[in-house]
Design a protein around this motif. Structure first.
Motif, mmCIF file in Angstrom:
data_model
loop_
_atom_site.group_PDB
_atom_site.id
_atom_site.type_symbol
_atom_site.label_atom_id
_atom_site.label_comp_id
_atom_site.label_asym_id
_atom_site.label_seq_id
_atom_site.Cartn_x
_atom_site.Cartn_y
_atom_site.Cartn_z
ATOM 1 N N MET A 1 0.932 -1.070 0.143
ATOM 2 C CA MET A 1 -0.077 0.021 -0.149
ATOM 3 C C MET A 1 0.868 1.216 0.096
ATOM 4 N N ALA A 2 0.556 2.115 -0.944
ATOM 5 C CA ALA A 2 1.492 3.322 -1.204
ATOM 6 C C ALA A 2 1.287 4.301 0.398
ATOM 7 N N LYS A 3 2.094 4.721 0.620
ATOM 8 C CA LYS A 3 2.339 5.778 1.806
ATOM 9 C C LYS A 3 1.657 6.983 1.696
ATOM 10 N N LYS A 4 0.620 7.381 2.587
ATOM 11 C CA LYS A 4 -0.011 8.532 2.287
ATOM 12 C C LYS A 4 0.821 9.660 2.251
ATOM 13 N N GLN A 5 0.677 10.664 1.399
ATOM 14 C CA GLN A 5 1.413 11.923 1.171
ATOM 15 C C GLN A 5 1.066 12.830 2.471
ATOM 16 N N LYS A 6 1.946 13.370 3.161
ATOM 17 C CA LYS A 6 2.002 14.519 4.130
ATOM 18 C C LYS A 6 2.052 16.044 3.546
ATOM 19 N N PHE A 7 1.653 16.725 4.360
ATOM 20 C CA PHE A 7 1.915 18.312 3.787
ATOM 21 C C PHE A 7 2.422 18.825 5.094
ATOM 22 N N TYR A 8 3.602 19.887 4.897
ATOM 23 C CA TYR A 8 4.315 20.239 5.860
ATOM 24 C C TYR A 8 4.032 21.969 5.974
ATOM 25 N N VAL A 9 3.714 22.397 6.930
ATOM 26 C CA VAL A 9 3.239 23.949 7.066
ATOM 27 C C VAL A 9 4.536 24.513 7.941
ATOM 28 N N VAL A 10 5.130 25.571 7.206
ATOM 29 C CA VAL A 10 6.379 26.077 7.908
ATOM 30 C C VAL A 10 5.763 27.638 8.246
ATOM 31 N N TRP A 11 5.480 27.730 9.377
ATOM 32 C CA TRP A 11 5.100 29.079 9.980
ATOM 33 C C TRP A 11 6.191 30.255 9.994
ATOM 34 N N GLY A 13 10.342 30.164 8.801
ATOM 35 C CA GLY A 13 11.421 29.393 8.369
ATOM 36 C C GLY A 13 11.876 30.514 7.221
ATOM 37 N N VAL A 14 12.740 30.062 6.205
ATOM 38 C CA VAL A 14 13.209 30.715 5.334
ATOM 39 C C VAL A 14 12.277 31.704 4.301
ATOM 40 N N GLU A 15 11.296 30.544 3.983
ATOM 41 C CA GLU A 15 10.215 31.085 3.425
ATOM 42 C C GLU A 15 8.765 30.334 3.816
ATOM 43 N N PRO A 16 8.047 31.045 4.647
ATOM 44 C CA PRO A 16 6.791 30.301 5.181
ATOM 45 C C PRO A 16 5.877 29.912 4.277
ATOM 46 N N GLY A 17 5.322 28.590 4.359
ATOM 47 C CA GLY A 17 4.532 28.133 3.305
ATOM 48 C C GLY A 17 3.866 26.756 3.478
ATOM 49 N N ILE A 18 3.228 26.303 2.655
ATOM 50 C CA ILE A 18 2.837 24.522 2.496
ATOM 51 C C ILE A 18 3.835 23.791 1.602
ATOM 52 N N TYR A 19 4.430 22.742 2.215
ATOM 53 C CA TYR A 19 5.390 22.190 1.392
ATOM 54 C C TYR A 19 5.063 20.556 1.413
ATOM 55 N N PRO A 20 5.212 19.896 0.035
ATOM 56 C CA PRO A 20 4.603 18.613 -0.253
ATOM 57 C C PRO A 20 5.284 17.454 0.338
ATOM 58 N N SER A 21 6.579 17.837 0.784
ATOM 59 C CA SER A 21 7.661 16.637 1.148
ATOM 60 C C SER A 21 8.381 17.343 2.435
ATOM 61 N N TRP A 22 9.051 16.294 3.224
ATOM 62 C CA TRP A 22 9.815 16.582 4.349
ATOM 63 C C TRP A 22 11.244 17.511 3.808
ATOM 64 N N ALA A 24 11.526 19.123 1.118
ATOM 65 C CA ALA A 24 11.298 20.722 0.902
ATOM 66 C C ALA A 24 11.066 21.425 2.159
ATOM 67 N N CYS A 25 10.516 20.740 3.216
ATOM 68 C CA CYS A 25 10.313 21.617 4.323
ATOM 69 C C CYS A 25 11.602 21.974 5.202
ATOM 70 N N GLN A 26 12.222 20.893 5.212
ATOM 71 C CA GLN A 26 13.594 20.905 5.964
ATOM 72 C C GLN A 26 14.670 21.908 5.259
ATOM 73 N N ALA A 27 14.394 22.252 3.798
ATOM 74 C CA ALA A 27 15.287 23.420 3.320
ATOM 75 C C ALA A 27 14.895 24.867 3.849
ATOM 76 N N GLN A 28 13.565 24.757 4.169
ATOM 77 C CA GLN A 28 13.070 25.999 4.934
ATOM 78 C C GLN A 28 13.460 26.215 6.322
ATOM 79 N N ILE A 29 13.855 25.310 6.859
ATOM 80 C CA ILE A 29 13.880 25.208 8.453
ATOM 81 C C ILE A 29 15.275 24.775 8.919
ATOM 82 N N LYS A 30 16.013 23.988 8.298
ATOM 83 C CA LYS A 30 17.511 23.802 8.586
ATOM 84 C C LYS A 30 18.072 24.815 8.923
#
Length: 208
Positions: A1-11, A13-22, A24-30
């Motif tokens: 069974m395919a793993k359900k996609q998660k969405f990541y909210v960055v309030w 970070g470098v550029e706040p927004g909603i990101y479709p992968s960890w 992409a999110c990590q690039a904004q918060i690292k």
């Protein structure tokens, strides 16, 4: 069974927004001091959280984990949301909300100093439709109000609520909702919640 996609909210970070992968999110918060972010199970949930605030979203997430998700009839579509309204008097203080059907996670909530239950039920459906229009999802919407379903079909809130200073804001919201219905199309099914066989709708405020 395919793993359900998660969405990541960055309030924060470098550029706040909603990101479709960890990634992409990590690039904004690292390496970003005081970064604030959170994973959500659906784009709708992430959208609602992003336009809210971090603390409220964390509290709602924690409450959703604690809330019982069982007890739903097999006939209920799990991947859906439920809307409902409550009114202290009719007219009276009115509020409406939308929640994820299975988790009971609150997606939106509005309150007005004077309104009616029917108005709240109508606005809750339109609020859900507008939210899904933004996210591009055709998620079904449950309501226990046949009257509200009729008003949405007719694109008209047929209320006799008085117009005064106390209802001015609500009447503006009603006008925007009617205009939205007249200017937009949608593919979401608006379904009647079967209270008799399924119990109270998950969005119920529990004040009966």
């Amino acid at each position: 069974m395919a793993k359900k996609q998660k969405f990541y909210v960055v309030w924060q970070g470098v550029e706040p927004g909603i990101y479709p992968s960890w990634e992409a999110c990590q690039a904004q918060i690292k390496g970003y001091p005081g970064a604030k972010y959170k994973a959500f199970g659906s784009k709708t949930e992430a959208e609602a959280a992003f336009y809210g605030n971090y603390e409220d979203s964390i509290q709602r997430k924690n409450k959703a984990r604690q809330a019982p998700s069982g007890g739903l009839s097999e006939s209920v579509i799990r991947d859906s949301i439920c809307v409902d309204a409550a009114c202290s008097g009719n007219p009276g203080v009115m509020e409406y909300q939308g929640v994820e059907t299975e988790s009971r996670l609150q997606l939106f909530h509005k309150k007005f100093p004077l309104g009616t239950n029917n108005i709240g039920e109508f606005l809750a459906i339109v609020h859900a439709l507008a939210l899904f229009k933004k996210t591009g999802e055709d998620t079904p919407i449950y309501t226990d109000s046949r009257n509200a379903m009729k008003w949405v079909r007719e694109k008209k809130c047929k209320t006799t609520l008085v117009r005064n200073a106390k209802t001015a804001e609500l009447w503006q919201v009603i006008a925007r909702a009617e205009q939205w219905l007249q200017s937009n199309t949608y593919s979401n099914k608006i379904l009647k919640w079967d209270t008799e066989n399924w119990g109270e709708i998950p969005a119920d405020f529990g004040r009966k």
